[in-house]
Structures are given as structure tokens and as C-alpha cells.
Motif scaffolding. Sequence first.
Motif, short mmCIF file in Angstrom:
data_model
loop_
_atom_site.label_atom_id
_atom_site.label_comp_id
_atom_site.label_asym_id
_atom_site.label_seq_id
_atom_site.Cartn_x
_atom_site.Cartn_y
_atom_site.Cartn_z
N VAL A 90 0.85 -1.19 0.00
CA VAL A 90 0.00 0.00 0.00
C VAL A 90 0.88 1.23 0.00
O VAL A 90 1.97 1.23 0.58
CB VAL A 90 -0.91 -0.01 1.26
N GLU A 91 0.43 2.28 -0.68
CA GLU A 91 1.12 3.56 -0.61
C GLU A 91 0.15 4.62 -0.11
O GLU A 91 -1.07 4.44 -0.20
CB GLU A 91 1.70 3.96 -1.97
N SER A 92 0.69 5.70 0.41
CA SER A 92 -0.17 6.76 0.94
C SER A 92 0.30 8.12 0.48
O SER A 92 1.46 8.29 0.09
CB SER A 92 -0.18 6.72 2.47
N ARG A 93 -0.63 9.07 0.51
CA ARG A 93 -0.33 10.47 0.20
C ARG A 93 -1.18 11.36 1.09
O ARG A 93 -2.34 11.04 1.38
CB ARG A 93 -0.64 10.79 -1.25
N ASN A 94 -0.60 12.48 1.49
CA ASN A 94 -1.36 13.48 2.23
C ASN A 94 -2.05 14.37 1.21
O ASN A 94 -1.41 15.05 0.43
CB ASN A 94 -0.44 14.32 3.13
N VAL A 95 -3.37 14.34 1.22
CA VAL A 95 -4.18 15.05 0.24
C VAL A 95 -4.81 16.27 0.89
O VAL A 95 -5.39 16.18 1.98
CB VAL A 95 -5.27 14.11 -0.34
N ALA A 96 -4.70 17.43 0.23
CA ALA A 96 -5.30 18.66 0.74
C ALA A 96 -6.81 18.49 0.83
O ALA A 96 -7.44 17.89 -0.05
CB ALA A 96 -4.95 19.83 -0.17
N THR A 97 -7.39 19.04 1.87
CA THR A 97 -8.83 18.88 2.10
C THR A 97 -9.64 20.08 1.62
O THR A 97 -10.86 20.09 1.77
CB THR A 97 -9.12 18.68 3.59
N GLU A 98 -9.01 21.05 1.03
CA GLU A 98 -9.71 22.30 0.68
C GLU A 98 -10.93 22.09 -0.22
O GLU A 98 -11.91 22.80 -0.11
CB GLU A 98 -8.76 23.31 0.07
N ASP A 99 -10.90 21.09 -1.10
CA ASP A 99 -12.02 20.85 -1.99
C ASP A 99 -12.84 19.61 -1.61
O ASP A 99 -13.62 19.11 -2.40
CB ASP A 99 -11.54 20.69 -3.44
N SER A 100 -12.66 19.13 -0.38
CA SER A 100 -13.39 17.94 0.04
C SER A 100 -14.51 18.32 0.99
O SER A 100 -14.61 19.46 1.44
CB SER A 100 -12.44 16.95 0.72
N ASP A 101 -15.34 17.34 1.30
CA ASP A 101 -16.43 17.59 2.25
C ASP A 101 -16.10 17.05 3.63
O ASP A 101 -16.98 16.85 4.45
CB ASP A 101 -17.74 17.00 1.74
N ILE A 102 -14.81 16.85 3.91
CA ILE A 102 -14.41 16.41 5.25
C ILE A 102 -14.74 17.53 6.22
O ILE A 102 -14.31 18.67 6.03
CB ILE A 102 -12.92 16.03 5.27
N PRO A 103 -15.53 17.23 7.25
CA PRO A 103 -16.07 18.31 8.10
C PRO A 103 -15.13 18.84 9.16
O PRO A 103 -15.54 19.54 10.05
CB PRO A 103 -17.26 17.62 8.76
N HIS A 104 -13.88 18.52 9.09
CA HIS A 104 -12.92 18.99 10.09
C HIS A 104 -12.06 20.10 9.50
O HIS A 104 -12.04 20.31 8.30
CB HIS A 104 -12.05 17.82 10.56
N ASP A 105 -11.34 20.77 10.35
CA ASP A 105 -10.49 21.86 9.88
C ASP A 105 -9.07 21.39 9.58
O ASP A 105 -8.13 22.14 9.67
CB ASP A 105 -10.49 23.01 10.87
N TRP A 106 -8.93 20.12 9.21
CA TRP A 106 -7.64 19.59 8.85
C TRP A 106 -7.22 20.12 7.49
O TRP A 106 -8.04 20.27 6.59
CB TRP A 106 -7.67 18.07 8.77
N GLU A 107 -5.94 20.42 7.32
CA GLU A 107 -5.44 20.88 6.03
C GLU A 107 -5.22 19.72 5.07
O GLU A 107 -5.36 19.87 3.87
CB GLU A 107 -4.14 21.66 6.23
N TYR B 228 -4.44 9.52 2.59
CA TYR B 228 -5.19 8.53 1.81
C TYR B 228 -4.27 7.38 1.43
O TYR B 228 -3.07 7.56 1.24
CB TYR B 228 -5.75 9.16 0.54
N PHE B 229 -4.87 6.18 1.31
CA PHE B 229 -4.12 4.97 1.04
C PHE B 229 -4.69 4.27 -0.18
O PHE B 229 -5.91 4.29 -0.40
CB PHE B 229 -4.21 4.01 2.24
N THR B 230 -3.82 3.66 -0.97
CA THR B 230 -4.23 2.91 -2.15
C THR B 230 -3.26 1.75 -2.37
O THR B 230 -2.18 1.70 -1.76
CB THR B 230 -4.29 3.82 -3.39
N LEU B 231 -3.65 0.86 -3.26
CA LEU B 231 -2.80 -0.27 -3.61
C LEU B 231 -1.52 0.24 -4.27
O LEU B 231 -1.56 1.13 -5.11
CB LEU B 231 -3.58 -1.16 -4.58
N ALA B 232 -0.38 -0.28 -3.87
CA ALA B 232 0.90 0.17 -4.43
C ALA B 232 1.11 -0.43 -5.81
O ALA B 232 0.59 -1.45 -6.16
CB ALA B 232 2.04 -0.23 -3.50
#
Length: 120
Positions: free
Chosen positions: A95-112, A116-120
Amino acid sequence: MPIDTSSMAWQDAEPSGDTIIEKLMDVFQSNPNKAFHTRELTDKVADTSWGRVHEEERTGTIKKTEDDRADVMFDLMTTYRVRSEISRLEERGDVESRNVATEDSDIPHDWENVRYFTLA
């Protein structure tokens, strides 16, 4: 107290089922072009309620009951366990991961960012 694996108790017992790692790999292999954050994965493999909580936060319809405290503790402990297994998959290179910006998501927290994880 340990039991002898040659005992009838052991021999007649049902296998414990899929491990979290097997369930995670099933999710990743069934969705090869998608990435998921930890709470989404935990809902999929461990029957937690993050999706419901997320929707209630997003729509402002949160219902708090006495049982919510126990549910939240279960969800947090289960999420920690799933996240540990995801780390093992990353270390193995599955598995690989990346830190994805939340500015255009509907995640209801104030995280920047959200990891996210996906198959490597």
C-alpha cells in the motif's frame, strides 16, 4: 489458560475468519484506482460508524445519546487497530499513501490534509 491444539475444543472450533489485513487487501484490490482515508477503510473492514458520523456532521443533524460515548470509544480503538495494520501493509510495500489537501473535500474537520491509502 492455554489449550492444547490437539484437543477437541481446538479441533471443533471454527476458524476466526478474515484478518483485518486480508479485509483491507480485499478493499484495495477491489478498488485499484481509488484511495481511501483511515476512517473510510475502518468502516469497510470493521463495521464502525464513521460514515454516519461524517454525514451527521456535514448536515448538522448530530444526535447524541448515552450509547454514543461507548460507540465513539469502540470506533476510536478499532480505527487505531486498523491504522496499525495499514502501516504494516505500507511497510511491506503493498500500500502507498499520500497526504491530500482537504480544501475541496467535504471532510467536516479543519484539517489541512488527510492521509489517503491505495494499492501500491
